[in-house]
Design a protein around this motif. Structure first.
Motif, short mmCIF file in Angstrom:
data_model
loop_
_atom_site.label_atom_id
_atom_site.label_comp_id
_atom_site.label_asym_id
_atom_site.label_seq_id
_atom_site.Cartn_x
_atom_site.Cartn_y
_atom_site.Cartn_z
N LEU A 5 0.85 -1.19 0.00
CA LEU A 5 0.00 0.00 0.00
C LEU A 5 0.89 1.24 0.00
CD1 LEU A 5 -2.52 -1.24 2.63
CD2 LEU A 5 -3.23 -0.24 0.46
N GLY A 6 0.56 2.19 -0.86
CA GLY A 6 1.35 3.43 -0.92
C GLY A 6 1.37 4.15 0.41
N PHE A 7 2.47 4.84 0.67
CA PHE A 7 2.60 5.72 1.85
C PHE A 7 2.43 4.99 3.18
CE2 PHE A 7 0.72 8.33 -1.60
CZ PHE A 7 1.78 9.19 -1.82
N THR A 8 2.71 3.67 3.20
CA THR A 8 2.63 2.93 4.47
C THR A 8 3.95 2.22 4.73
OG1 THR A 8 1.82 0.88 3.48
CG2 THR A 8 0.15 2.48 4.16
N GLY A 9 4.16 1.82 5.97
CA GLY A 9 5.33 1.01 6.33
C GLY A 9 6.51 1.81 6.85
N SER A 10 6.28 3.05 7.29
CA SER A 10 7.37 3.85 7.85
C SER A 10 8.06 3.08 8.97
CB SER A 10 6.81 5.16 8.42
OG SER A 10 7.77 5.76 9.28
N THR A 11 9.39 3.15 8.99
CA THR A 11 10.15 2.45 10.03
C THR A 11 10.41 3.34 11.24
OG1 THR A 11 12.19 3.08 8.91
CG2 THR A 11 11.30 0.90 8.40
N TYR A 214 -14.90 -3.46 3.72
CA TYR A 214 -13.65 -2.72 3.86
C TYR A 214 -12.50 -3.61 3.38
CZ TYR A 214 -9.47 -1.06 6.23
OH TYR A 214 -8.19 -0.64 6.50
N VAL A 215 -11.56 -3.04 2.63
CA VAL A 215 -10.41 -3.81 2.13
C VAL A 215 -9.10 -3.37 2.80
CG1 VAL A 215 -9.05 -4.40 0.09
CG2 VAL A 215 -11.54 -4.24 -0.08
N ALA A 216 -8.79 -2.09 2.74
CA ALA A 216 -7.51 -1.59 3.27
C ALA A 216 -7.56 -0.07 3.27
CB ALA A 216 -6.35 -2.08 2.41
N SER A 217 -6.58 0.55 3.93
CA SER A 217 -6.54 2.02 3.93
C SER A 217 -5.10 2.50 3.72
CB SER A 217 -7.07 2.57 5.26
OG SER A 217 -6.19 2.23 6.30
N GLN A 218 -4.97 3.75 3.31
CA GLN A 218 -3.64 4.35 3.21
C GLN A 218 -3.74 5.86 3.36
OE1 GLN A 218 -2.24 3.63 -0.97
NE2 GLN A 218 -2.50 5.82 -1.21
N PRO A 219 -2.67 6.49 3.90
CA PRO A 219 -2.66 7.95 3.94
C PRO A 219 -2.50 8.51 2.53
CG PRO A 219 -0.88 7.00 5.28
CD PRO A 219 -1.43 5.90 4.43
N TRP A 220 -3.01 9.71 2.32
CA TRP A 220 -2.87 10.41 1.03
C TRP A 220 -2.56 11.87 1.39
CZ3 TRP A 220 -2.06 9.01 -3.76
CH2 TRP A 220 -2.33 9.89 -4.81
N PRO A 221 -1.31 12.28 1.23
CA PRO A 221 -0.88 13.56 1.83
C PRO A 221 -1.21 14.79 1.00
CG PRO A 221 0.99 12.48 0.81
CD PRO A 221 -0.19 11.56 0.60
N PHE A 222 -2.39 14.85 0.40
CA PHE A 222 -2.76 16.01 -0.45
C PHE A 222 -4.12 16.54 -0.02
CE2 PHE A 222 -0.09 13.10 -2.87
CZ PHE A 222 1.00 13.91 -3.10
N PRO A 223 -4.31 17.25 1.09
CA PRO A 223 -3.22 17.52 2.03
C PRO A 223 -3.14 16.54 3.20
CG PRO A 223 -5.06 18.97 2.50
CD PRO A 223 -5.48 18.10 1.34
N GLY A 224 -4.26 15.92 3.59
CA GLY A 224 -4.15 15.06 4.77
C GLY A 224 -5.29 14.07 4.84
#
Ligand SMILES: [Zn+2]
Length: 289
Positions: A5-11, A214-224
């Motif tokens: 998933l885009g924008f996920t998995g920050s360490t 529901y399947v999954a979610s991800q952040p989308w930083p435009f803008p939040g």
């Protein structure tokens, strides 16, 4: 979810408990391990491998408003807080994101959403007075009424409607040529995720749906935004498009989706980019779900 998933998995460890500790924050900013995210405006700056660039903190930067992104091991990571011009958004940033691993994009997306939020919240929504930076960038406080404000996340539902072995995709006029994506819309006050999915599909395509999952979610930083990916069963394939928001819609089968995700020139549409959850939803559907 078997697909990235885009924008996920920050360490990074967000280390929320340190955010209010001003002394510890100053110590960390002054430490030799501290690193500052390199940005161009609010856009990422990448090395040749598509990784984010970090630099040691300079003396002059330590006293400024720094966004504390978290800890990489024991090493503190910060982002600057630049002033953005209202409405400034370069579409070229999507070319950069396409080069980034999701976990790298996740770190940048956190910084970007915070930067936008600070830029838009210089004044108190309660009394109109100026606000000041606090919680190491994870809040602003009103200097007059002492109201505390926290970075907002806006929930957006994004969904595939299924009917007869096909799913519905649509395009907005500003999309790149040929691009079709999943329908989406903001969750409104007073409704659940499932109710928002049903309302949006009805408003935008006149579809009646059931069995909303529901399947999954991800952040989308435009803008939040927080994109909440769902799938639903449509009662028919008769679409009446809301042309105020969308210029075209198509029902596509699995072969057509596979061709588009493979980038085949014979595909009937251009797929949404890998870092968009619409892409992930299509992969999930191809798995037979
Ligand atoms: Zn106030």
């Amino acid at each position: 979810m078997n697909h990235p998933l885009g924008f996920t998995g920050s360490t990074l460890d967000r280390a929320d408990l340190l955010r209010l500790d001003l002394q510890r924050m100053a110590q960390m900013a002054g430490s030799a391990e501290a690193r500052l995210l390199t940005l161009s405006g609010a856009d990422p700056v990448l090395d040749e491998a598509g990784r984010l660039l970090w630099s040691p903190l300079r003396e002059a930067e330590r006293g400024s408003d720094l966004l504390f992104l978290g800890l990489e091991g024991d090493a503190p990571r910060f982002a600057p807080l630049p002033r953005l011009e209202p409405g400034q958004r370069a579409w070229s940033v999507f070319r950069l994101i396409a080069q980034m691993a999701p976990e790298e994009a996740a770190v940048w997306a956190t910084a970007r959403s915070l930067i936008e939020w600070h830029n838009r919240h210089g004044f108190c929504s309660n009394c109109g007075a100026g606000t000041i930076f606090f919680r190491a960038g994870w809040g602003r406080k009103c200097a007059a009424c002492e109201c505390e404000h926290y970075p907002r996340v806006d929930p957006v539902v994004i969904m595939l409607a299924k009917f007869g072995g096909k799913v519905l995709l649509a395009r907005q006029p500003q999309y790149p040529a040929g691009r079709f994506s999943a329908l989406a819309g903001f969750v409104e006050p007073g409704e659940s995720i499932e109710e928002a999915v049903a309302r949006e599909l009805h408003e935008e395509a006149a579809l009646k749906v059931s069995n909303i999952r529901y399947v999954a979610s991800q952040p989308w930083p435009f803008p939040g935004s927080l994109m909440i990916g769902c799938i639903a069963d449509a009662a028919s394939d008769e679409v009446v498009l809301d042309t105020a928001e969308l210029e075209a819609a198509i029902w596509v089968d699995r072969d057509e989706v596979r061709a588009a995700l493979d980038g085949s020139p014979s595909a009937p549409f251009a797929a949404p980019p890998r870092f968009a959850i619409a892409h992930t939803l299509l992969l999930h559907w191809l798995d037979g779900r």
